[in-house]
Scaffold this motif. Structure first.
Motif, PDB file in Angstrom:
ATOM      1  N   GLY A  99       8.358 -12.585   1.029  1.00  0.00           N
ATOM      2  CA  GLY A  99       9.028 -12.323  -0.240  1.00  0.00           C
ATOM      3  C   GLY A  99       8.107 -12.052  -1.407  1.00  0.00           C
ATOM      4  N   ILE A 100       6.802 -11.977  -1.160  1.00  0.00           N
ATOM      5  CA  ILE A 100       5.824 -11.791  -2.243  1.00  0.00           C
ATOM      6  C   ILE A 100       4.980 -10.528  -2.036  1.00  0.00           C
ATOM      7  N   HIS A 101       4.499 -10.331  -0.825  1.00  0.00           N
ATOM      8  CA  HIS A 101       3.598  -9.211  -0.531  1.00  0.00           C
ATOM      9  C   HIS A 101       4.384  -7.992  -0.052  1.00  0.00           C
ATOM     10  N   TYR A 102       3.834  -6.813  -0.301  1.00  0.00           N
ATOM     11  CA  TYR A 102       4.529  -5.567  -0.008  1.00  0.00           C
ATOM     12  C   TYR A 102       4.378  -5.151   1.449  1.00  0.00           C
ATOM     13  N   ASN A 103       5.450  -4.591   1.984  1.00  0.00           N
ATOM     14  CA  ASN A 103       5.395  -3.941   3.291  1.00  0.00           C
ATOM     15  C   ASN A 103       5.011  -2.472   3.060  1.00  0.00           C
ATOM     16  N   ALA A 104       5.010  -1.674   4.120  1.00  0.00           N
ATOM     17  CA  ALA A 104       4.599  -0.271   4.004  1.00  0.00           C
ATOM     18  C   ALA A 104       5.477   0.483   3.000  1.00  0.00           C
ATOM     19  N   HIS A 105       6.776   0.243   3.030  1.00  0.00           N
ATOM     20  CA  HIS A 105       7.674   0.887   2.074  1.00  0.00           C
ATOM     21  C   HIS A 105       7.327   0.479   0.642  1.00  0.00           C
ATOM     22  N   GLY A 106       7.057  -0.798   0.431  1.00  0.00           N
ATOM     23  CA  GLY A 106       6.680  -1.284  -0.890  1.00  0.00           C
ATOM     24  C   GLY A 106       5.409  -0.631  -1.405  1.00  0.00           C
ATOM     25  N   HIS A 107       4.449  -0.424  -0.528  1.00  0.00           N
ATOM     26  CA  HIS A 107       3.212   0.254  -0.938  1.00  0.00           C
ATOM     27  C   HIS A 107       3.486   1.694  -1.356  1.00  0.00           C
ATOM     28  N   GLN A 108       4.408   2.356  -0.689  1.00  0.00           N
ATOM     29  CA  GLN A 108       4.769   3.719  -1.078  1.00  0.00           C
ATOM     30  C   GLN A 108       5.409   3.732  -2.470  1.00  0.00           C
ATOM     31  N   VAL A 109       6.285   2.769  -2.712  1.00  0.00           N
ATOM     32  CA  VAL A 109       6.943   2.675  -4.023  1.00  0.00           C
ATOM     33  C   VAL A 109       5.901   2.383  -5.109  1.00  0.00           C
ATOM     34  N   MET A 110       4.993   1.459  -4.833  1.00  0.00           N
ATOM     35  CA  MET A 110       3.944   1.137  -5.810  1.00  0.00           C
ATOM     36  C   MET A 110       3.114   2.372  -6.150  1.00  0.00           C
ATOM     37  N   ALA A 111       2.696   3.108  -5.123  1.00  0.00           N
ATOM     38  CA  ALA A 111       1.885   4.311  -5.346  1.00  0.00           C
ATOM     39  C   ALA A 111       2.646   5.307  -6.222  1.00  0.00           C
ATOM     40  N   SER A 112       3.917   5.461  -5.964  1.00  0.00           N
ATOM     41  CA  SER A 112       4.744   6.392  -6.732  1.00  0.00           C
ATOM     42  C   SER A 112       4.855   5.962  -8.195  1.00  0.00           C
ATOM     43  N   LEU A 113       5.033   4.667  -8.441  1.00  0.00           N
ATOM     44  CA  LEU A 113       5.144   4.168  -9.812  1.00  0.00           C
ATOM     45  C   LEU A 113       3.854   4.373 -10.596  1.00  0.00           C
ATOM     46  N   VAL A 114       2.718   4.093  -9.950  1.00  0.00           N
ATOM     47  CA  VAL A 114       1.435   4.282 -10.635  1.00  0.00           C
ATOM     48  C   VAL A 114       1.196   5.772 -10.865  1.00  0.00           C
ATOM     49  N   GLN A 115       1.523   6.589  -9.894  1.00  0.00           N
ATOM     50  CA  GLN A 115       1.353   8.038 -10.048  1.00  0.00           C
ATOM     51  C   GLN A 115       2.173   8.551 -11.225  1.00  0.00           C
ATOM     52  N   ASP A 116       3.431   8.126 -11.308  1.00  0.00           N
ATOM     53  CA  ASP A 116       4.277   8.563 -12.427  1.00  0.00           C
ATOM     54  C   ASP A 116       3.661   8.188 -13.772  1.00  0.00           C
ATOM     55  N   LYS A 117       3.132   6.973 -13.867  1.00  0.00           N
ATOM     56  CA  LYS A 117       2.544   6.515 -15.123  1.00  0.00           C
ATOM     57  C   LYS A 117       1.277   7.302 -15.447  1.00  0.00           C
ATOM     58  N   LEU A 118       0.420   7.469 -14.457  1.00  0.00           N
ATOM     59  CA  LEU A 118      -0.826   8.205 -14.700  1.00  0.00           C
ATOM     60  C   LEU A 118      -0.536   9.648 -15.128  1.00  0.00           C
ATOM     61  N   GLU A 119       0.451  10.259 -14.528  1.00  0.00           N
ATOM     62  CA  GLU A 119       0.781  11.638 -14.885  1.00  0.00           C
ATOM     63  C   GLU A 119       1.266  11.758 -16.316  1.00  0.00           C
TER      64      GLU A 119
END
Length: 184
Positions: free
Chosen positions: A161-181
């Motif tokens: 319930g704390i650490h990300y699975n593979a799907h969570g890592h994809q979502v994280m990458a997308s959120l950071v990408q959106d912000k950086l852009e």
């Protein structure tokens, strides 16, 4: 390759606890944006630990942008919000001094709803409370931030319930990408 360099400092949520390196959000982000991403997450780290090694990493990497993403371990140990915020604020000031644009990561929730922290407090509630305090801090200091909880649903997390699975890592990458852009 793009000249953007992102230094990510944090704990296991930055490091990619128990995740194959190629599936970690930092590696996914590096590949999708064609930028250099430096992952300085350490499993179990606290904001104090992050601060103690931060300036050396800034000098070494000379990043254009810095993502500061920590505090959940501090909360688990029962440290007070003000202590955590002061360490995060010190890192943002150091980043600005080093000509790096700081971005604060607002911690993701804990879906382990029965967990008590080290001092017997409701860990999930500590995180929820801290999220709002950190958002207010970022708004007051006019600092970029990413509210990771907005898109991180329970299906993004491992069984703990704390650490990300593979799907969570994809979502994280997308959120950071959106912000950086939006910043770049």
């Amino acid at each position: 390759m793009n000249t953007t360099k992102l230094l990510c400092i944090g704990d296991s949520l930055t490091y990619g606890y128990e995740m194959e390196p190629s599936k970690r959000w930092t590696n996914l982000l590096e590949k999708s944006l064609d930028i250099k991403v430096f992952n300085y997450g350490i499993n179990g780290d606290t904001a104090s630990g992050m601060l103690s090694r931060f300036m050396n990493k800034l000098i070494e990497v000379k990043p254009t942008h810095t993502l500061i993403f920590g505090g959940t371990n501090d909360l688990w140990f029962g440290l007070k919000d003000e202590h955590i915020i002061s360490n995060i604020y010190a890192m943002t000031k150091q980043a600005v001094y080093a000509n790096s644009i700081p971005i604060i990561g607002i911690p993701t929730p804990s879906f382990n709803l029965n967990e008590l922290n080290f001092v017997g407090e409701d860990y999930s509630e500590c995180i929820r409370s801290f999220q709002q305090i950190l958002i207010n801090h970022c708004i007051n200091k006019d600092t970029h931030y990413i509210h990771f909880s907005k898109s991180m649903t329970q299906d993004c997390f491992m069984d703990d319930g704390i650490h990300y699975n593979a799907h969570g890592h994809q979502v994280m990458a997308s959120l950071v990408q959106d912000k950086l852009e939006t910043i770049i």
